[in-house]
Enzyme design. Structure first.
Site, short mmCIF file in Angstrom:
data_model
loop_
_atom_site.label_atom_id
_atom_site.label_comp_id
_atom_site.label_asym_id
_atom_site.label_seq_id
_atom_site.Cartn_x
_atom_site.Cartn_y
_atom_site.Cartn_z
N TRP A 154 -7.07 -5.08 4.77
CA TRP A 154 -7.39 -5.10 3.88
C TRP A 154 -7.66 -5.90 2.40
CZ3 TRP A 154 -5.08 -4.82 -0.75
CH2 TRP A 154 -3.83 -3.53 -0.69
N ASN A 155 -6.77 -6.99 2.54
CA ASN A 155 -6.57 -7.50 0.70
C ASN A 155 -7.37 -8.85 0.55
OD1 ASN A 155 -4.55 -8.64 2.64
ND2 ASN A 155 -3.45 -8.77 0.86
N GLU A 254 0.69 -13.44 10.48
CA GLU A 254 1.01 -13.49 9.39
C GLU A 254 1.52 -12.57 8.84
OE1 GLU A 254 0.95 -16.58 8.33
OE2 GLU A 254 -0.57 -17.43 9.19
N CYS A 288 0.23 -11.59 0.16
CA CYS A 288 1.41 -11.37 0.37
C CYS A 288 2.16 -13.13 0.34
CB CYS A 288 1.79 -11.40 2.27
SG CYS A 288 -0.13 -12.12 2.72
N GLU A 470 -2.17 -20.95 10.09
CA GLU A 470 -3.56 -20.62 10.44
C GLU A 470 -3.96 -21.53 9.71
OE1 GLU A 470 -4.17 -16.34 9.28
OE2 GLU A 470 -4.82 -15.70 11.72
P1 ADP Z 1 -0.19 -2.60 4.68
O1 ADP Z 1 0.54 -1.95 5.32
O2 ADP Z 1 -1.21 -3.69 4.15
O3 ADP Z 1 -2.36 -2.50 4.91
P2 ADP Z 1 -0.58 -2.73 7.70
O4 ADP Z 1 0.26 -3.51 8.13
O5 ADP Z 1 -0.66 -1.21 7.76
O6 ADP Z 1 -0.47 -3.09 5.96
O7 ADP Z 1 -2.40 -3.44 8.18
C1 ADP Z 1 -3.16 -4.00 9.08
C2 ADP Z 1 -3.59 -3.84 9.41
O8 ADP Z 1 -2.62 -3.65 11.18
C3 ADP Z 1 -4.98 -3.55 9.25
O9 ADP Z 1 -5.75 -3.26 9.94
C4 ADP Z 1 -4.08 -1.56 9.98
O10 ADP Z 1 -5.63 -0.59 9.95
C5 ADP Z 1 -3.66 -2.15 10.91
N1 ADP Z 1 -2.23 -1.43 11.68
C6 ADP Z 1 -1.54 -0.61 11.59
N2 ADP Z 1 -0.60 0.28 11.96
C7 ADP Z 1 -1.71 -0.43 13.64
C8 ADP Z 1 -0.48 -0.14 14.42
N3 ADP Z 1 0.16 0.87 14.69
N4 ADP Z 1 -0.94 -0.86 15.68
C9 ADP Z 1 -1.91 -1.88 15.24
N5 ADP Z 1 -2.23 -1.74 14.24
C10 ADP Z 1 -2.13 -1.30 12.84
#
Ligand code: ADP
Length: 489
Positions: A154-155, A254, A288, A470
């Site tokens: 989302w960032n 990343e 990040c 990337e």
């Molecule tokens: P943040 O803590 O910055 O939100 P995340 O790694 O949780 O970082 O999220 C990055 C992306 O990974 C988002 O699109 C989120 O929906 C997705 N995401 C989170 N959990 C899972 C999962 N178990 N499997 C696949 N994608 C995931």
């Protein structure tokens, strides 16, 4: 919201060139006000599977197009994005919170990958090798890997998508993209413009969902998907790598960072202070590559701390849509909680908050049920390695200042982390610049500047910050396979 083109605001998933509703929807909220701005299609694993099958079919004809044809379509997409920069920035700020000027910058940054890779796609080359026998000819062909899955955070709701989709598109691949649940609207607006630019159906598919694990599970398990490109936390990245192992996919990751920013005694403070500010507080500290640990040499520690404090006091916290606001809210309540805990831990271990240090109750008058997530921009002096801010990615507007004496000591401290994405240092002695740049165990070293991101340099980390790069001329390799052809003549 005052969009010049309201049709950029989409709320269905985008599959096979069509807008597709789902049985359920989920809310997207504005973190600056807590208000719901849209209800978006909540796709499930079956929809993701359908999108993967569609992509697999579309990819075959896309790969047969000339690189020039692909480049021309991408160029149209780039132009449309830049023509709609203001609208795209508004959508981005509303769903994510960063100040509008930063959002506009992100749209241009995101678009730069499309421009860049449209050109790089035309320069994919193979090799002809000297054969080992008279009657053989040896060649290397580069071919698109096929269908890729992209999972984005989302960032940077726009740029993290274009940084994956542009090289994929240029290489002749087709993708299924799952944007972060918090920020699906920027992704859908990009898809609308891709559609208008003539990107064929099935080449970019956007699966919006509140069930990341279900969509991620399908993308990783499905054998039609040959590559996973992920930007997000190390924890989720690890899980995706494990899940991708079953079908032996190529991955690029990343992941998290714990960036050191070192200010040596010989640094030019008139450069180090504003650049440290930019590195630390951009996007409210939610990148990040934001400086996470600021190490300042003994001789200039007090001067640096005082000058940085002056600058931080000038920052204006608020709704990113308001003119003059330089720092927005955090993305959600969980992020606010994490930042507050890190600061409390540091204060309990002897740090001092010389500015900020607590959440700001901006928007507390919004009304029942609406909560905001503002944290005051903060400087912590007397930080030490015992504190959580030394080990963990803060992901908020908090700058902990650590004191150090020697170059060896600070290089050791900087490298004392499982992460290895971005690092920064400020120094003028040329021999030191070379020495330290070589010794920092990071994918990126930024010297005498706090901002290094662009489409030209390779972005990526070492250690548990990820695999692959990337952007840059290397980024397209992630979407290509090498084929060795041995020809008997
Ligand atoms: P943040 O803590 O910055 O939100 P995340 O790694 O949780 O970082 O999220 C990055 C992306 O990974 C988002 O699109 C989120 O929906 C997705 N995401 C989170 N959990 C899972 C999962 N178990 N499997 C696949 N994608 C995931």
């Amino acid at each position: 919201m005052q969009l010049a083109d309201a049709s950029l605001l989409k709320s269905d998933a985008y599959i096979d060139g069509q807008w597709v509703a789902a049985e359920k929807r989920f809310a997207v909220t504005n973190p600056a006000t807590g208000a719901v701005i849209a209800e978006v299609a909540d796709a499930d694993a079956a929809m993701a599977r359908h999108a993967i099958e569609v992509a697999a079919k579309a990819q075959k004809s896309w790969a047969r197009e000339t690189a020039k044809t692909r480049a021309m379509i991408m160029r149209d997409w780039f132009n449309l994005i830049m023509q709609n920069q203001d609208d795209l920035a508004q959508i981005l700020t509303l769903e994510m919170g960063k100040p509008l000027a930063e959002a506009k910058g992100e749209i241009a940054y995101g678009a730069s990958f499309i421009d860049w890779f449209a050109e790089e796609g035309r320069r994919i080359t193979g090799d002809i090798l000297m054969p080992h026998q008279h009657d053989k000819r040896l060649m290397v062909l580069k071919q698109p890997i096929g269908v890729y899955g992209a999972i984005t955070p989302w960032n940077f709701p726009n740029a993290m998508i274009t940084r994956k989709v542009a090289p994929g598109m240029a290489a002749g691949c087709a993708g299924v993209v799952k944007p972060a649940q918090q920020t699906p609207l920027s992704a859908l607006a990009l898809a609308e413009l891709a559609h208008r630019a003539g990107v064929p159906a099935g080449i970019v598919n956007i699966i919006t969902s509140s069930d990341a694990a279900a969509i991620g599970g399908e993308l990783c398990a499905n054998a039609l998907v040959r590559k996973i490109s992920f930007t997000g936390s190390t924890e989720v990245g690890r899980r995706l790598m494990q899940q991708s192992a079953e079908t032996v996919k190529k991955v690029s990751m990343e992941l998290g960072g714990n960036a050191p920013l070192i200010v040596f005694d010989d640094a030019d403070l008139s450069v180090a202070v504003p650049e440290a500010l930019a590195s630390k507080f951009r996007n409210a500290g939610q990148t990040c590559v934001c400086a996470n640990r600021i190490f300042v040499q003994d001789g200039i520690y007090d001067d640096f701390a005082a000058a940085l404090t002056e600058e931080v006091k000038k920052m204006r916290l608020g709704d990113g849509m308001e003119a003059g606001v330089t720092i927005g809210p955090l993305i959600d309540a969980a992020a606010l909680e994490k930042v507050a805990e890190c600061v409390e831990d540091a204060l309990a271990h002897g740090a001092e908050a010389v500015v900020g240090g607590k959440r700001a109750d901006l928007g507390a008058d919004l009304g029942a049920g609406l909560e905001t997530t503002f944290f005051e921009p903060t400087i912590l002096t007397d930080a030490t390695p015992k504190m959580r801010v030394f080990r963990e990615e803060i992901f908020g507007p908090v700058a902990p200042l650590f004191r150090f004496k020697s170059e060896d000591e600070v290089v050791g401290l900087a490298n004392d982390t499982i992460f290895g994405l971005a690092s920064y240092f400020f120094a003028r002695d040329m021999a030191r610049v070379w020495r330290v740049a070589e010794q920092l165990d990071y994918g990126i070293v930024s010297v005498n500047t706090g901002i290094f991101s662009n489409e030209i340099g390779p972005f990526g980390g070492v250690k548990q910050s990820g695999v692959g790069r990337e952007g840059s001329r290397y980024g397209i390799d992630e979407y290509l396979e090498m084929k060795y052809v041995c020809l008997g003549v």
